[in-house]
Design a protein around this motif. Structure first.
Motif, PDB file in Angstrom:
ATOM      1  N   CYS A 285      35.490  46.347  21.631  1.00 59.48           N
ATOM      2  CA  CYS A 285      36.350  47.404  22.164  1.00 59.48           C
ATOM      3  C   CYS A 285      37.576  47.595  21.281  1.00 59.48           C
ATOM      4  O   CYS A 285      37.929  48.715  20.912  1.00 59.48           O
ATOM      5  N   TYR A 286      38.207  46.508  20.892  1.00 61.13           N
ATOM      6  CA  TYR A 286      39.432  46.578  20.101  1.00 61.13           C
ATOM      7  C   TYR A 286      39.173  47.207  18.730  1.00 61.13           C
ATOM      8  O   TYR A 286      39.925  48.072  18.275  1.00 61.13           O
ATOM      9  N   CYS A 287      38.095  46.778  18.108  1.00 61.76           N
ATOM     10  CA  CYS A 287      37.800  47.294  16.767  1.00 61.76           C
ATOM     11  C   CYS A 287      37.460  48.775  16.780  1.00 61.76           C
ATOM     12  O   CYS A 287      37.640  49.465  15.781  1.00 61.76           O
ATOM     13  N   ASN A 288      36.946  49.277  17.897  1.00 62.52           N
ATOM     14  CA  ASN A 288      36.543  50.672  17.978  1.00 62.52           C
ATOM     15  C   ASN A 288      37.674  51.585  18.436  1.00 62.52           C
ATOM     16  O   ASN A 288      37.520  52.805  18.445  1.00 62.52           O
ATOM     17  N   THR A 289      38.812  51.015  18.866  1.00 65.30           N
ATOM     18  CA  THR A 289      39.875  51.859  19.408  1.00 65.30           C
ATOM     19  C   THR A 289      41.186  51.716  18.652  1.00 65.30           C
ATOM     20  O   THR A 289      42.183  52.311  19.037  1.00 65.30           O
ATOM     21  N   GLY A 290      41.193  50.941  17.587  1.00 66.74           N
ATOM     22  CA  GLY A 290      42.424  50.779  16.822  1.00 66.74           C
ATOM     23  C   GLY A 290      43.059  49.425  17.061  1.00 66.74           C
ATOM     24  O   GLY A 290      42.723  48.723  18.007  1.00 66.74           O
ATOM     25  N   ARG A 291      44.011  49.098  16.156  1.00 69.25           N
ATOM     26  CA  ARG A 291      44.557  47.747  16.203  1.00 69.25           C
ATOM     27  C   ARG A 291      46.024  47.735  16.632  1.00 69.25           C
ATOM     28  O   ARG A 291      46.775  46.842  16.285  1.00 69.25           O
ATOM     29  N   ASP A 292      46.434  48.722  17.419  1.00 71.06           N
ATOM     30  CA  ASP A 292      47.809  48.716  17.909  1.00 71.06           C
ATOM     31  C   ASP A 292      47.870  47.944  19.238  1.00 71.06           C
ATOM     32  O   ASP A 292      46.849  47.628  19.857  1.00 71.06           O
TER      33      ASP A 292
ATOM     34  N   GLN B 195      35.766  48.195  10.473  1.00 71.45           N
ATOM     35  CA  GLN B 195      35.825  48.114  11.928  1.00 71.45           C
ATOM     36  C   GLN B 195      35.288  46.790  12.470  1.00 71.45           C
ATOM     37  O   GLN B 195      34.893  46.693  13.618  1.00 71.45           O
ATOM     38  N   ILE B 196      35.257  45.751  11.666  1.00 73.45           N
ATOM     39  CA  ILE B 196      34.864  44.419  12.132  1.00 73.45           C
ATOM     40  C   ILE B 196      36.109  43.542  12.168  1.00 73.45           C
ATOM     41  O   ILE B 196      36.835  43.453  11.187  1.00 73.45           O
ATOM     42  N   CYS B 197      36.372  42.929  13.295  1.00 71.01           N
ATOM     43  CA  CYS B 197      37.535  42.057  13.397  1.00 71.01           C
ATOM     44  C   CYS B 197      37.197  40.841  14.247  1.00 71.01           C
ATOM     45  O   CYS B 197      36.217  40.834  14.977  1.00 71.01           O
TER      46      CYS B 197
ATOM     47  N   ASP C  42      45.994  45.786  24.753  1.00 71.32           N
ATOM     48  CA  ASP C  42      46.217  45.624  26.193  1.00 71.32           C
ATOM     49  C   ASP C  42      45.075  46.243  26.998  1.00 71.32           C
ATOM     50  O   ASP C  42      44.567  45.654  27.951  1.00 71.32           O
ATOM     51  N   ARG C  43      44.686  47.457  26.598  1.00 74.33           N
ATOM     52  CA  ARG C  43      43.635  48.151  27.354  1.00 74.33           C
ATOM     53  C   ARG C  43      42.308  47.410  27.253  1.00 74.33           C
ATOM     54  O   ARG C  43      41.596  47.261  28.241  1.00 74.33           O
TER      55      ARG C  43
END
Length: 346
Positions: free
Chosen positions: A224-231, A314-316, A236-237
């Motif tokens: 989810c995080y990698c697909n929505t940005g790293r801010d 997009q891999i983290c 949180d979301r």
């Protein structure tokens, strides 16, 4: 009112596993504290709160939250209960004869039905709970042979299946299937008997807290995080909407299929959502109850975008900080029978 919450009720909306009893006892004596019903019933609200002088409050627990825990060979060990039950069955079948017209009633192969999990039961301090019901099992009627037609008619009127019959010169015997009838019940109070706590840090995402092994999979949040940005907002979301998953294996409980240990998966968001409490259900017997809860506090280290050097931006990876932990809380209660509970019609 002062409320006594089991561990599984400590947080609103906590997840529950349904928790099995783990007690499949067989052929024992009926536990102390059972009362005979005035008249047998097809249903009683097991798991309902008990109001003294009034009776059960509410519909009790649904069928999926009940379990048949113990078979009882007979009621010989409790003559008072036996006499009450036999009288109730005589009234139910309208067997009012005396002397030579008296029908001898005996019960065997009874079963006890109990609440499976107390996860959805809010029990006030000192308040009674309709904890168990007693099912009739096999009902054997012995009577004068001239009463054969009337006895069979009585059984037919109450829809009790005949499973065996024996005819003699003077006496006949009819065996009825009474497993669909409740003939007794037990009201109890739960007395707190201590709380045990054990905490471990989540170092390698695997923790052993006997008899459980907890393995954490951060993959859903990672994706989810990698697909929505790293801010920070995305972090949180995702912690809430795509939480990590904890696989909990109970090495003290088996599925019954190939001897495999019982396991279950739970969603666990990050610490920004607070401590996540997961109920592992209750272990229950006729004399005690213990309820197990896992408390998760997960703190994630900064995300690492480790796929960039391979052209995979997009891999983290997600790492759990040392301050993260999981805690096993075991609350223990003694089951104390309420002697001679009083309610109209019961």
């Amino acid at each position: 009112m002062s409320w006594l919450f089991l561990a599984v009720l400590l947080a609103a909306g906590c997840k529950t596993s349904g928790g099995g009893s783990g007690f499949g006892q067989g052929g024992g004596a009926v536990p102390k504290g059972f009362q005979s019903l005035t008249v047998p019933r097809a249903e009683i609200p097991i798991g309902a709160l008990w109001m003294e002088g009034v009776g059960p409050d509410g519909a009790g627990q649904p069928e999926e939250n009940r379990v048949r825990t113990q078979s009882v060979a007979s009621l010989e060990s409790d003559q008072s209960l036996s006499a009450g039950v036999e009288g109730a069955i005589a009234r139910y079948l309208k067997l009012t004869g005396s002397g030579s017209e008296r029908v001898k009633i005996s019960l065997t192969s009874l079963t006890i039905e109990r609440v499976k999990s107390l996860a959805n039961v809010e029990l006030g301090s000192g308040q009674g709970l309709l904890y168990e019901g007693l099912r009739a099992g096999r009902i054997t009627l012995t009577y004068k042979s001239t009463m054969e037609a009337s006895i069979r008619a009585a059984a037919s009127e109450q829809n009790l299946p005949i499973t065996a019959s024996v005819g003699g010169n003077a006496e006949n015997t009819l065996v009825l299937d009474g497993s669909g009838l409740f003939i007794g019940y037990r009201v109890v109070r739960l007395v707190p008997d201590g709380v045990d706590r054990e905490k471990e840090q989540l170092e390698d995402r695997v923790v052993r807290l006997e008899p459980y092994e907890i393995e954490l999979n951060t993959g859903p949040m990672n994706k989810c995080y990698c697909n929505t940005g790293r801010d920070g907002a995305a972090y949180d979301r995702c912690s809430r909407e795509a939480p990590s998953v904890a696989n909990v294996v109970n090495y003290g409980r088996f599925t019954g299929t190939g001897g495999q240990s019982y396991s279950e998966k739970f969603q666990v968001p990050g610490a920004l959502a607070g401590v996540t409490r997961v109920s592992l259900g209750t272990t229950m017997s006729d004399s005690s109850i213990s309820s197990d809860t896992l408390n998760f506090w997960l703190v994630y280290a900064p995300m690492v975008q480790d796929g960039a050097e391979h052209g995979l931006g997009q891999i983290c990876s997600i790492f759990i900080e040392d301050k993260s932990y999981v805690e096993l809380v075991r609350s223990r209660f003694r089951v104390q029978a309420v002697p001679n509970p009083v309610a109209p019609g019961w």
